[in-house]
Write an enzyme that holds these catalytic residues in place. Structure first.
Site, PDB file in Angstrom:
ATOM      1  N   ARG A  95       0.811  -1.210   0.000  1.00 12.21           N
ATOM      2  CA  ARG A  95       0.000   0.000   0.000  1.00 12.21           C
ATOM      3  C   ARG A  95       0.846   1.262   0.000  1.00 12.21           C
ATOM      4  O   ARG A  95       0.520   2.236  -0.684  1.00 12.21           O
ATOM      5  CB  ARG A  95      -0.958  -0.012   1.202  1.00 12.21           C
ATOM      6  CG  ARG A  95      -1.825   1.239   1.350  1.00 12.21           C
ATOM      7  CD  ARG A  95      -2.440   1.724   0.059  1.00 12.21           C
ATOM      8  NE  ARG A  95      -3.226   0.710  -0.633  1.00 12.21           N
ATOM      9  CZ  ARG A  95      -3.669   0.827  -1.869  1.00 12.21           C
ATOM     10  NH1 ARG A  95      -3.379   1.912  -2.582  1.00 12.21           N
ATOM     11  NH2 ARG A  95      -4.375  -0.134  -2.425  1.00 12.21           N
ATOM     12  N   LYS A 130       2.065  24.712  -3.566  1.00 12.49           N
ATOM     13  CA  LYS A 130       0.754  24.147  -3.221  1.00 12.49           C
ATOM     14  C   LYS A 130       0.839  22.626  -3.325  1.00 12.49           C
ATOM     15  O   LYS A 130       0.300  22.001  -4.236  1.00 12.49           O
ATOM     16  CB  LYS A 130      -0.326  24.716  -4.140  1.00 12.49           C
ATOM     17  CG  LYS A 130      -0.516  26.224  -3.965  1.00 12.49           C
ATOM     18  CD  LYS A 130      -1.514  26.784  -4.957  1.00 12.49           C
ATOM     19  CE  LYS A 130      -1.661  28.284  -4.794  1.00 12.49           C
ATOM     20  NZ  LYS A 130      -2.586  28.884  -5.790  1.00 12.49           N
ATOM     21  N   LYS A 162       5.817  38.545  -2.725  1.00 12.49           N
ATOM     22  CA  LYS A 162       4.430  38.537  -3.165  1.00 12.49           C
ATOM     23  C   LYS A 162       3.693  39.765  -2.628  1.00 12.49           C
ATOM     24  O   LYS A 162       4.289  40.612  -1.955  1.00 12.49           O
ATOM     25  CB  LYS A 162       3.763  37.229  -2.726  1.00 12.49           C
ATOM     26  CG  LYS A 162       4.360  35.999  -3.439  1.00 12.49           C
ATOM     27  CD  LYS A 162       3.674  34.733  -3.035  1.00 12.49           C
ATOM     28  CE  LYS A 162       2.277  34.640  -3.617  1.00 12.49           C
ATOM     29  NZ  LYS A 162       2.275  34.304  -5.060  1.00 12.49           N
ATOM     30  N   GLU A 195       6.214  39.948  -7.392  1.00 13.71           N
ATOM     31  CA  GLU A 195       4.878  39.873  -7.978  1.00 13.71           C
ATOM     32  C   GLU A 195       4.342  41.290  -8.176  1.00 13.71           C
ATOM     33  O   GLU A 195       4.437  42.126  -7.285  1.00 13.71           O
ATOM     34  CB  GLU A 195       3.966  39.087  -7.042  1.00 13.71           C
ATOM     35  CG  GLU A 195       2.518  39.002  -7.470  1.00 13.71           C
ATOM     36  CD  GLU A 195       1.670  38.283  -6.421  1.00 13.71           C
ATOM     37  OE1 GLU A 195       1.603  37.051  -6.476  1.00 13.71           O
ATOM     38  OE2 GLU A 195       1.101  38.958  -5.553  1.00 13.71           O
ATOM     39  N   ASP A 217       0.688  38.875 -11.922  1.00 12.10           N
ATOM     40  CA  ASP A 217      -0.367  38.183 -11.187  1.00 12.10           C
ATOM     41  C   ASP A 217      -1.752  38.593 -11.671  1.00 12.10           C
ATOM     42  O   ASP A 217      -2.120  39.765 -11.623  1.00 12.10           O
ATOM     43  CB  ASP A 217      -0.229  38.474  -9.687  1.00 12.10           C
ATOM     44  CG  ASP A 217      -1.261  37.720  -8.865  1.00 12.10           C
ATOM     45  OD1 ASP A 217      -1.369  36.492  -9.064  1.00 12.10           O
ATOM     46  OD2 ASP A 217      -1.947  38.348  -8.049  1.00 12.10           O
TER      47      ASP A 217
END
Length: 279
Positions: A95, A130, A162, A195, A217
């Site tokens: 598994r 992410k 950012k 950004e 962005d």
């Protein structure tokens, strides 16, 4: 090949705990057999090297014969590899190996689809942070196997200013200057990306300088083309935010260097496969 040892120990501790009592109770310790990995869905295979590391870490006497390697296109019904050894070992590693391979193959399959959509352009598809906690290195390795390009691995190997960094720092120039001074003081040789959310912020960056890459962005394709023309090769360019597979090509045709796609890792369906005994 990445060093998976530190992860493998944790994975087995999570899954086996104080013992696989199902296997230990009904399978003799001396029983020997063979299992094979059967592909049940078309896609890109990834995780073969990790599977080999898992088998070897658990039982060095397991013998793995590989028929299909990482990065290959696979079809339903293909047999990727077989493993021979103690049946108890085959059952206890099954598994964990499948979870890793199905996840990595899913990521590689989606990535290859994006890469193919960009053929004929100079644009490369990037992954993001992410990722699944604890599986980032595997997921980013799967992106590479699928033909994509890794963005920064974490917060340590690149500076990415950012919107929140810019706002908390007090503006574009303050954020860039502090980042550059930090690198100088700490002796860090890190790329700096910033950004921008609009043309006003882009103009500030172009006037001030001091970065290596500019992330556009949530720009529309039309505004992306205008922005890339303004940057005119002075810095690397990256498009991010709201870009789907259907709009990917439009952004690439604006001559942007990179497109970052969180969907490569954050919402991927695992590739179906099974590990079955050879009777």
């Amino acid at each position: 090949m990445l060093d998976y040892k530190q992860f493998i120990d944790l994975w087995f501790a999570e899954d086996i705990g104080d013992g696989d009592h199902t296997t230990l109770s009904c399978i003799p310790a001396t029983a020997v057999g063979t299992s094979q990995l059967i592909i049940k869905e078309d896609g890109i295979l990834a995780g073969v090297e990790v599977a080999e590391a898992i088998f070897h870490a658990f039982d060095p006497d397991l013998k793995m014969t590989v028929f299909i390697h990482d990065g290959a296109e696979v079809k339903k019904g293909d047999i990727a590899f077989s493993v021979t050894g103690k049946v108890q070992s085959l059952l206890q590693t099954e598994r964990l190996m499948l979870n890793i391979m199905q996840r990595m193959s899913g990521v590689a399959t989606v990535t290859r689809r994006y890469v193919k959509a960009l053929e004929g352009t100079k644009t490369r598809v990037l992954d993001t942070r992410k990722t699944t906690p604890g599986l980032r290195l595997l997921e980013k390795e799967a992106v590479k196997i699928g033909g994509g390009t890794n963005h920064r691995i974490g917060l340590f190997d690149m500076i990415l200013l950012k919107d929140n960094h810019v706002d908390f720092a007090g503006g574009i120039t303050q954020a860039i200057d502090r980042a550059r001074n930090y690198c100088k003081e700490k002796g860090k040789n890190l790329k700096i990306e910033i950004e921008v959310r609009n043309f006003d912020e882009l103009a500030q960056v172009l006037e001030h300088g001091g970065v290596d890459r500019i992330m556009l962005d949530n720009f529309t394709p039309e505004n992306t083309r205008k922005a890339v023309e303004l940057i005119a090769g002075r810095y690397e360019t990256e498009s991010s935010g709201g870009i789907t597979f259907d709009t990917l090509r439009q952004y690439a045709e604006c001559d942007v260097d990179f497109i970052s796609v969180g969907a490569l890792t954050h919402s991927v369906k695992s590739l179906d496969m099974s590990f079955k005994a050879v009777k």
